[in-house]
Design a protein around this motif. Structure first.
Motif, PDB file in Angstrom:
ATOM      1  N   ALA A   9     -10.077  -0.399 -11.033  1.00 39.91           N
ATOM      2  CA  ALA A   9      -9.562  -1.767 -10.926  1.00 39.91           C
ATOM      3  C   ALA A   9      -8.577  -2.064 -12.050  1.00 39.91           C
ATOM      4  O   ALA A   9      -7.509  -2.642 -11.816  1.00 39.91           O
ATOM      5  CB  ALA A   9     -10.716  -2.764 -10.939  1.00 39.91           C
ATOM      6  N   TRP A  13      -4.629  -2.732 -11.512  1.00 36.90           N
ATOM      7  CA  TRP A  13      -4.066  -4.018 -11.941  1.00 36.90           C
ATOM      8  C   TRP A  13      -2.852  -3.802 -12.839  1.00 36.90           C
ATOM      9  O   TRP A  13      -1.806  -4.423 -12.665  1.00 36.90           O
ATOM     10  CB  TRP A  13      -5.127  -4.848 -12.652  1.00 36.90           C
ATOM     11  CG  TRP A  13      -4.644  -6.225 -12.930  1.00 36.90           C
ATOM     12  CD1 TRP A  13      -4.041  -6.660 -14.057  1.00 36.90           C
ATOM     13  CD2 TRP A  13      -4.679  -7.340 -12.035  1.00 36.90           C
ATOM     14  NE1 TRP A  13      -3.706  -7.979 -13.945  1.00 36.90           N
ATOM     15  CE2 TRP A  13      -4.090  -8.422 -12.706  1.00 36.90           C
ATOM     16  CE3 TRP A  13      -5.165  -7.517 -10.754  1.00 36.90           C
ATOM     17  CZ2 TRP A  13      -3.973  -9.670 -12.125  1.00 36.90           C
ATOM     18  CZ3 TRP A  13      -5.042  -8.772 -10.180  1.00 36.90           C
ATOM     19  CH2 TRP A  13      -4.460  -9.832 -10.860  1.00 36.90           C
ATOM     20  N   SER A  17       1.053  -4.583 -12.134  1.00 36.15           N
ATOM     21  CA  SER A  17       1.813  -5.491 -13.002  1.00 36.15           C
ATOM     22  C   SER A  17       3.156  -4.902 -13.417  1.00 36.15           C
ATOM     23  O   SER A  17       4.109  -5.636 -13.654  1.00 36.15           O
ATOM     24  CB  SER A  17       0.989  -5.814 -14.251  1.00 36.15           C
ATOM     25  OG  SER A  17      -0.182  -6.510 -13.890  1.00 36.15           O
ATOM     26  N   GLN A  28      -1.670  -3.555  -4.775  1.00 33.13           N
ATOM     27  CA  GLN A  28      -2.440  -2.933  -5.846  1.00 33.13           C
ATOM     28  C   GLN A  28      -3.350  -3.942  -6.531  1.00 33.13           C
ATOM     29  O   GLN A  28      -4.502  -3.636  -6.851  1.00 33.13           O
ATOM     30  CB  GLN A  28      -1.506  -2.287  -6.865  1.00 33.13           C
ATOM     31  CG  GLN A  28      -0.854  -1.021  -6.362  1.00 33.13           C
ATOM     32  CD  GLN A  28       0.121  -0.457  -7.352  1.00 33.13           C
ATOM     33  OE1 GLN A  28       0.859  -1.181  -8.011  1.00 33.13           O
ATOM     34  NE2 GLN A  28       0.145   0.869  -7.456  1.00 33.13           N
ATOM     35  N   LYS A  29      -2.864  -5.138  -6.752  1.00 34.79           N
ATOM     36  CA  LYS A  29      -3.695  -6.165  -7.372  1.00 34.79           C
ATOM     37  C   LYS A  29      -4.825  -6.596  -6.436  1.00 34.79           C
ATOM     38  O   LYS A  29      -5.928  -6.890  -6.884  1.00 34.79           O
ATOM     39  CB  LYS A  29      -2.844  -7.362  -7.778  1.00 34.79           C
ATOM     40  CG  LYS A  29      -1.976  -7.059  -8.972  1.00 34.79           C
ATOM     41  CD  LYS A  29      -1.177  -8.271  -9.390  1.00 34.79           C
ATOM     42  CE  LYS A  29      -0.331  -7.968 -10.598  1.00 34.79           C
ATOM     43  NZ  LYS A  29       0.414  -9.134 -11.063  1.00 34.79           N
ATOM     44  N   ALA A  32      -7.456  -3.984  -6.666  1.00 35.39           N
ATOM     45  CA  ALA A  32      -8.176  -4.148  -7.927  1.00 35.39           C
ATOM     46  C   ALA A  32      -9.190  -5.282  -7.824  1.00 35.39           C
ATOM     47  O   ALA A  32     -10.328  -5.161  -8.300  1.00 35.39           O
ATOM     48  CB  ALA A  32      -7.194  -4.427  -9.060  1.00 35.39           C
ATOM     49  N   ALA A  33      -8.818  -6.371  -7.181  1.00 31.99           N
ATOM     50  CA  ALA A  33      -9.743  -7.494  -7.012  1.00 31.99           C
ATOM     51  C   ALA A  33     -10.913  -7.108  -6.114  1.00 31.99           C
ATOM     52  O   ALA A  33     -12.066  -7.498  -6.374  1.00 31.99           O
ATOM     53  CB  ALA A  33      -9.003  -8.697  -6.438  1.00 31.99           C
TER      54      ALA A  33
END
Length: 66
Positions: A9, A13, A17, A28-29, A32-33
């Motif tokens: 994760a 993240w 970014s 991708q975020k 990760a969540a």
């Protein structure tokens, strides 16, 4: 397994970014969540219950404003 998911994760993240493509960065975020949610919700309800209890105790009382 939890540490592996947390590591994934964090890596996803930070990779999201620094990525210049907005769609891929958002994906991708999101992954990760989801990995973080699996760690938090995967069989361990007590930390979430303690967090909910803390938020409930932190909220102002309804009787105070009467």
């Amino acid at each position: 397994m939890d540490l592996l998911l947390l590591g994934a994760a964090v890596a996803l993240w930070f990779s999201g970014s620094t990525n210049s493509d907005d769609v891929w960065s958002l994906f991708q975020k999101l992954l990760a969540a989801v990995a973080l949610a699996v760690v938090l919700l995967g069989g361990r309800q007590i930390p979430l219950e303690l967090l909910a209890l803390g938020v409930a105790l932190w909220l102002p009382s309804a009787r105070r404003f009467q």
